[in-house]
Design an enzyme around this catalytic site. Structure first.
Site, PDB file in Angstrom:
ATOM      1  N   ASP A   5     -11.698   3.549   2.685  1.00  0.00           N
ATOM      2  CA  ASP A   5     -11.727   4.257   3.961  1.00  0.00           C
ATOM      3  C   ASP A   5     -13.170   4.208   4.444  1.00  0.00           C
ATOM      4  O   ASP A   5     -14.051   4.833   3.860  1.00  0.00           O
ATOM      5  CB  ASP A   5     -11.262   5.705   3.773  1.00  0.00           C
ATOM      6  N   HIS A  40      -9.027  11.841  10.252  1.00  0.00           N
ATOM      7  CA  HIS A  40      -8.501  10.948   9.212  1.00  0.00           C
ATOM      8  C   HIS A  40      -7.189  10.318   9.686  1.00  0.00           C
ATOM      9  O   HIS A  40      -6.108  10.674   9.206  1.00  0.00           O
ATOM     10  CB  HIS A  40      -8.261  11.727   7.920  1.00  0.00           C
ATOM     11  N   ASP A  51      -5.784   5.900   7.222  1.00  0.00           N
ATOM     12  CA  ASP A  51      -7.149   5.483   7.551  1.00  0.00           C
ATOM     13  C   ASP A  51      -7.754   4.537   6.527  1.00  0.00           C
ATOM     14  O   ASP A  51      -8.948   4.226   6.596  1.00  0.00           O
ATOM     15  CB  ASP A  51      -8.048   6.714   7.725  1.00  0.00           C
ATOM     16  N   TYR A 100     -15.065   8.703  12.748  1.00  0.00           N
ATOM     17  CA  TYR A 100     -15.086   9.747  11.735  1.00  0.00           C
ATOM     18  C   TYR A 100     -15.142   9.125  10.342  1.00  0.00           C
ATOM     19  O   TYR A 100     -14.412   8.178  10.033  1.00  0.00           O
ATOM     20  CB  TYR A 100     -13.847  10.638  11.856  1.00  0.00           C
ATOM     21  N   ASN A 119     -19.860  -5.706  -9.265  1.00  0.00           N
ATOM     22  CA  ASN A 119     -18.485  -5.258  -9.439  1.00  0.00           C
ATOM     23  C   ASN A 119     -18.229  -4.112  -8.483  1.00  0.00           C
ATOM     24  O   ASN A 119     -19.092  -3.248  -8.294  1.00  0.00           O
ATOM     25  CB  ASN A 119     -18.240  -4.821 -10.897  1.00  0.00           C
ATOM     26  N   TYR A 171     -17.400  15.908  -5.876  1.00  0.00           N
ATOM     27  CA  TYR A 171     -16.090  15.665  -5.294  1.00  0.00           C
ATOM     28  C   TYR A 171     -16.244  15.185  -3.853  1.00  0.00           C
ATOM     29  O   TYR A 171     -16.692  15.912  -2.986  1.00  0.00           O
ATOM     30  CB  TYR A 171     -15.226  16.939  -5.318  1.00  0.00           C
ATOM     31  N   LYS A 214      -9.974  12.198  -2.602  1.00  0.00           N
ATOM     32  CA  LYS A 214      -8.964  11.521  -3.398  1.00  0.00           C
ATOM     33  C   LYS A 214      -9.095  10.020  -3.177  1.00  0.00           C
ATOM     34  O   LYS A 214      -9.799   9.550  -2.301  1.00  0.00           O
ATOM     35  CB  LYS A 214      -7.576  12.019  -2.993  1.00  0.00           C
ATOM     36  N   SER A 222      13.871 -10.459 -13.113  1.00  0.00           N
ATOM     37  CA  SER A 222      13.879 -11.348 -14.289  1.00  0.00           C
ATOM     38  C   SER A 222      13.070 -10.804 -15.455  1.00  0.00           C
ATOM     39  O   SER A 222      12.028 -11.337 -15.832  1.00  0.00           O
ATOM     40  CB  SER A 222      13.358 -12.736 -13.902  1.00  0.00           C
TER      41      SER A 222
END
Length: 378
Positions: free
Chosen positions: A13, A20, A54, A92, A106, A230, A233, A244
């Site tokens: 995002d 959002h 988003d 935003y 990476n 934090y 998420k 198969s």
């Protein structure tokens, strides 16, 4: 032995219009241009750019194996270019999933989420891409448990001789940075005892025990741990091979007819019901939700994605859009009803997450203010 093709999905995002909601179309086009140039240079074989809510998702196929620095840098470059556009338009959350100043070899730890698998193409190789918005990696643990551990969901676990040999399930402890591989059906109940704690444990990968190779892989990066605080998420992706000796396409999809509560919508701090839909209908319009889940399907053909377009097309694909149909209206209505019920509880648990999982909380400040007023109980 045939050369293994690798599917790499990198998502992030990096900005959206009016909260959002969804990335600006110019950001999607910039990602397509970046990946198209890479395909011409031979860095990747094929690609598809899409979105859920988003989040922009980059699907890429190549023969360079997992964790390839060149492929990961390609994803990084696409998102940094999209971020530049987002900042120009003052969108935003512009660049919110870009957590480092430079690419270091990476994508892991840099903010964007990733899921990759390498396998030998079978004569027919159906692949489903599940994409979620406004939720966390462990949201896939319930549906994948139903799909891979429950014969009342997946009849193939009983009647398909290869599927009957079972699967190895790689589970990540996202808090303690540990992993364990457990086997089904022998350890099914022990697997479920871990996965029931969705705040800590999540399925990363499931592998066939019949020699078919990887069955599915989930992006399990936790942005709150990656950044040291934090910051949201992960809005995870899940890539699944089908048929198969593996669950059929229908067995993957039908479990989503059940209404499932997942964590993450509205400030990343509430429980809501998964809303299966098309990417075109994945804009969060009710309380930043409900949490969306999309399912797109391709056949793999000589290292390229084959959808509903002319054979051999690179980049400009038309996938099967499994959650688009009217039969999913029933589930969508139930998802809104369940989400509305959870909202009726306002700021009280279980409508909101526990304090350790809250993306935003004023509790520490409140307790600090009350420090001098708190008294011992008599």
């Amino acid at each position: 032995m045939a050369e293994k093709v690798t599917i790499s999905v990198i998502k992030a995002d990096v900005g959206s219009v009016c909260g959002h909601t969804r990335p600006h179309p110019s950001m999607i086009e910039k990602c397509k241009e970046t990946l198209a140039d890479a395909a011409k240079q031979g860095i990747i074989e094929d690609f598809y750019v899409t979105r859920v809510g988003d989040d922009i998702n980059l699907f890429m196929s190549h023969y360079k194996g997992e964790n390839n620095a060149e492929v990961h840098k390609l994803g990084w470059d696409a998102f940094t270019e999209a971020t530049k556009l987002a900042k120009q338009m003052k969108l935003y959350g512009a660049g919110q999933d870009i957590l480092t100043d430079a690419f270091s070899g990476n994508i892991k730890g840099a903010g964007p989420g990733s899921a990759e698998m390498s396998f030998e193409e079978r004569p027919a190789e159906p692949v489903i891409f599940f994409m979620a918005d406004k939720t966390e990696p462990s949201a896939y643990s319930l549906p994948l448990s139903r799909i891979y551990l429950d014969p009342f969901t997946t009849t193939g676990l009983v009647i398909d001789a290869k599927a009957k040999k079972g699967f190895d399930v790689e589970i990540h402890d996202v808090l303690d940075h540990k992993k364990v591989v457990m086997s089904s059906p022998e350890e099914t109940l022990s697997i479920l005892s871990l996965l029931g704690d969705t705040s800590r444990y999540a399925i990363k990968r499931i592998t066939s025990r019949a020699g078919i190779g990887p069955a599915c892989v989930v992006s399990t990066d936790k942005l709150n741990l990656t950044a040291g605080k934090y910051v949201g998420k992960d809005d995870p992706v899940c890539v699944c091979r089908a048929q198969s000796g593996l669950p059929s396409v229908g067995e993957y999809l039908q479990v989503f007819m059940n209404t499932m509560l997942v964590a993450g919508w509205m400030r990343g701090s509430h429980y809501g019901a998964w809303y299966p839909c098309s990417p075109d209908n994945s804009d969060p319009t009710y309380f930043d939700g409900p949490p969306r889940i999309c399912a797109l399907g391709f056949q793999m053909c000589n290292g390229r994605f084959q959808g509903l377009e002319k054979y051999g097309t690179v980049g400009d694909h038309v996938p099967m859009d499994f959650f688009k149909g009217a039969e999913w209206d029933y589930v969508r209505q139930r998802a809104v009803k369940a989400s509305k019920f959870m909202r009726s509880m306002g700021p009280f648990m279980p409508a909101i997450l526990g304090p350790e999982e809250m993306e935003y909380t004023s509790r520490p400040a409140v307790l600090n203010e009350l420090k001098q007023r708190l008294e011992d109980l008599d």
